[in-house]
Structure formats: structure tokens, C-alpha cells
Design an enzyme around this catalytic site. Structure first.
Site, PDB file in Angstrom:
ATOM      1  N   TYR A  50     -20.603 -92.265 108.696  1.00  0.00           N
ATOM      2  CA  TYR A  50     -19.366 -92.594 109.403  1.00  0.00           C
ATOM      3  C   TYR A  50     -18.503 -91.359 109.643  1.00  0.00           C
ATOM      4  O   TYR A  50     -17.566 -91.395 110.438  1.00  0.00           O
ATOM      5  CB  TYR A  50     -18.527 -93.604 108.615  1.00  0.00           C
ATOM      6  CG  TYR A  50     -19.164 -94.945 108.362  1.00  0.00           C
ATOM      7  CD1 TYR A  50     -20.363 -95.323 108.968  1.00  0.00           C
ATOM      8  CD2 TYR A  50     -18.556 -95.850 107.500  1.00  0.00           C
ATOM      9  CE1 TYR A  50     -20.936 -96.551 108.707  1.00  0.00           C
ATOM     10  CE2 TYR A  50     -19.114 -97.090 107.241  1.00  0.00           C
ATOM     11  CZ  TYR A  50     -20.316 -97.433 107.842  1.00  0.00           C
ATOM     12  OH  TYR A  50     -20.874 -98.655 107.566  1.00  0.00           O
ATOM     13  N   HIS A 108     -28.665 -96.442 102.744  1.00  0.00           N
ATOM     14  CA  HIS A 108     -28.165 -97.096 103.952  1.00  0.00           C
ATOM     15  C   HIS A 108     -29.185 -98.029 104.603  1.00  0.00           C
ATOM     16  O   HIS A 108     -28.837 -99.097 105.105  1.00  0.00           O
ATOM     17  CB  HIS A 108     -27.683 -96.044 104.960  1.00  0.00           C
ATOM     18  CG  HIS A 108     -26.547 -96.511 105.808  1.00  0.00           C
ATOM     19  ND1 HIS A 108     -25.626 -95.662 106.361  1.00  0.00           N
ATOM     20  CD2 HIS A 108     -26.163 -97.753 106.216  1.00  0.00           C
ATOM     21  CE1 HIS A 108     -24.741 -96.355 107.063  1.00  0.00           C
ATOM     22  NE2 HIS A 108     -25.052 -97.624 106.996  1.00  0.00           N
TER      23      HIS A 108
END
Length: 278
Positions: A50, A108
Site C-alpha cells: 500500500y 499477502h
């Protein structure tokens, strides 16, 4: 606003609702996170990918809420799953956040074609031993990945963060996680990018309850036992997204929402059995 807490399989606790921070970057992102904390959120969900770990750390430092009351999550990207690279990436997350530790660190995606998630998991366990992170978990792992992970390491992830919303409720995965004492977190919990927030069946339930569709969806998530991670920048939306604990969906409501499931319900078609996130 007080949010109920869930106890993870390592004895630590997390709030039953968290705050998603994807695309909340720079000073506007810090401001949005500070508003979220002020409105009662105590779990900030971020990721290395991010590129806002620094903003998350800044919000934690600026907030008057004591650090021990906050939970910060980050995630390891697939391009750093090799053991040495993974450790360096986790350490870099600490440097970016400027925090002494990160509460929850996740893989992730399984990235099965790479075949490195066991190596990356070993790095997370080492980082936990070093005190860099407190709890370890995964995102988007299917039972086949989890069985291999647990069998190889003997360590069960505390959470599995997956895509979960009314059009893609994943009951089998949710049941598998629960049976193995893994808390399921929901990304895109209100169906980012699809039309679930305009669904007539959900509107009927919202009208019955005197709530918004989003509140109905988030209450549904809570009653399923998942930890939803909604994102909102405005104080009003942040407050609305936490107004979940003073009403209850009926069994009929829950059954109506269950019927909204779609075989092709994934928002972007990202199937963990084949999708590779690097």
C-alpha cells in the site's frame, strides 16, 4: 465507541472491526486515520504494497490513544517471499512505520506458482522471535495452503484475511478457518467495485432495520464472526460503519443475505489457487 474484542489463537486480542487504509497515503491519509482512531477504531490494516506504512506509523504516534491500545497490521508482498528478502522487508516495514513492533504481520497471497510461502512463513516466525512482530497470519490462503503451512511449521496463523462480502461469502473457507481456530478477516467487506450496496434484498433489510445497506452488511459480517475492515475518510462514514452493536439481524435476514452468493462473486477474479501477487 467501544468495539468488542476477539482473542486470537496466540492469546492476543484484536477488535471485531478494523479500519482499512489502502490508498490512504501522505498527510491526508494520516488525517483520515487520526479521525478513525478518534471515532473508536483501534485496528489499522496496512500492507507493504500500500506504500502507506509511514502514514500509519505517523497516525499512531500523533494519536493521544496509548500505543498498547492500538493494533497495526502489515503484509509481506510476494516479491519478497525468499527467506532473506522477507526478513529485510519486515525490517523495512519497521523502519517505515518507525514503530518498535508491528502487532500483526501477514503473508499477502499464497502465490502457489512461486512455491515460496513456506519460506516466507519461516521468516515471519523468525521476525516474531526477534520481537519485530507480535502475531503472524495470512491473507487469501485456501485450505490446501493452510494445511501445508501448518503441517510444515506446526504454527497455525492467527488470522486469514480473505475477500468476503454478500456476493462472495465463502462459507466453506469461513467454516474451515473457524474449525482450526483461525479468525477470518474480510477485505472489501462492503463489496468495493460491485453493485452490492444497491442490492434490493439488502435495501429491504436496511429499511426493516432502519439502517443503511452498509451497516447491514457490516452487521452481517460481525454475526458471521468475521473481522470486517471497512475504509472511510469522512468522520460521518467512519462513525456509521461502527454503529453495528445496537441492533441484530434475524435468522431470516441472515438467510436472505446468504442467498445473494454468486459463483462469480469475486470482484476482480483473484483466485488464490492461481493468482500471483508480486
Amino acid at each position: 465507541m467501544s468495539i468488542p474484542a476477539l482473542t486470537l489463537n496466540d492469546g492476543t486480542q484484536i477488535p471485531a472491526v478494523g479500519f482499512g487504509t489502502c490508498k490512504l497515503n501522505g498527510s491526508p491519509g494520516v488525517d483520515a486515520m487520526l479521525r478513525a482512531i478518534d471515532n473508536g477504531y483501534r485496528l489499522l490494516d496496512s500492507a507493504f504494497a500500500y506504500e502507506n506504512e509511514g502514514a500509519v506509523g505517523e497516525a499512531v504516534r500523533q494519536s493521544p490513544v496509548p500505543r498498547e491500545q492500538l493494533r497495526v497490521t502489515s503484509k509481506l508482498p510476494g516479491r519478497h517471499y525468499a527467506y532473506v528478502d522477507a526478513l529485510a522487508c519486515i525490517e523495512e516495514s519497521l523502519y517505515r512505520t518507525r514503530l518498535e513492533f508491528i502487532d500483526l504481520y501477514l503473508l499477502h497471497w499464497p502465490n502457489p506458482q512461486q512455491g515460496l510461502y513456506l519460506e516466507a512463513w519461516s521468516a515471519l516466525l523468525e521476525a516474531r522471535e526477534r520481537g519485530w512482530i507480535k502475531s503472524v497470519g495470512v491473507c487469501n490462503f485456501l485450505p490446501e495452503h493452510l494445511e501445508k503451512l501448518i503441517g510444515d511449521s506446526g504454527v497455525t496463523p492467527v488470522v486469514n484475511q480473505i475477500e468476503l462480502h454478500p456476493y462472495f461469502p465463502q462459507p466453506e473457507q469461513l467454516a474451515w478457518d473457524k474449525a482450526h481456530n483461525i479468525v477470518t478477516q474480510a477485505w472489501s467487506p462492503i463489496g468495493r467495485g460491485n453493485d452490492v450496496q444497491r442490492d434490493p434484498a439488502l435495501q429491504a433489510i436496511a429499511d426493516e432495520q432502519g439502517r443503511s445497506i452498509v451497516q447491514v452488511i457490516l452487521r452481517w459480517q460481525y454475526q458471521l464472526g468475521t473481522v470486517a475492515l471497512p475504509k472511510a475518510s469522512s468522520a460521518q462514514r467512519q462513525q456509521e460503519n461502527l454503529a453495528l452493536f445496537d441492533f441484530e439481524l434475524s435468522a431470516q435476514n441472515m438467510a436472505s443475505i446468504a442467498r445473494l452468493a454468486r459463483a462469480d462473486g469475486r470482484i476482480l477474479g483473484q483466485d488464490p489457487a492461481s493468482y500471483e501477487e508480486l
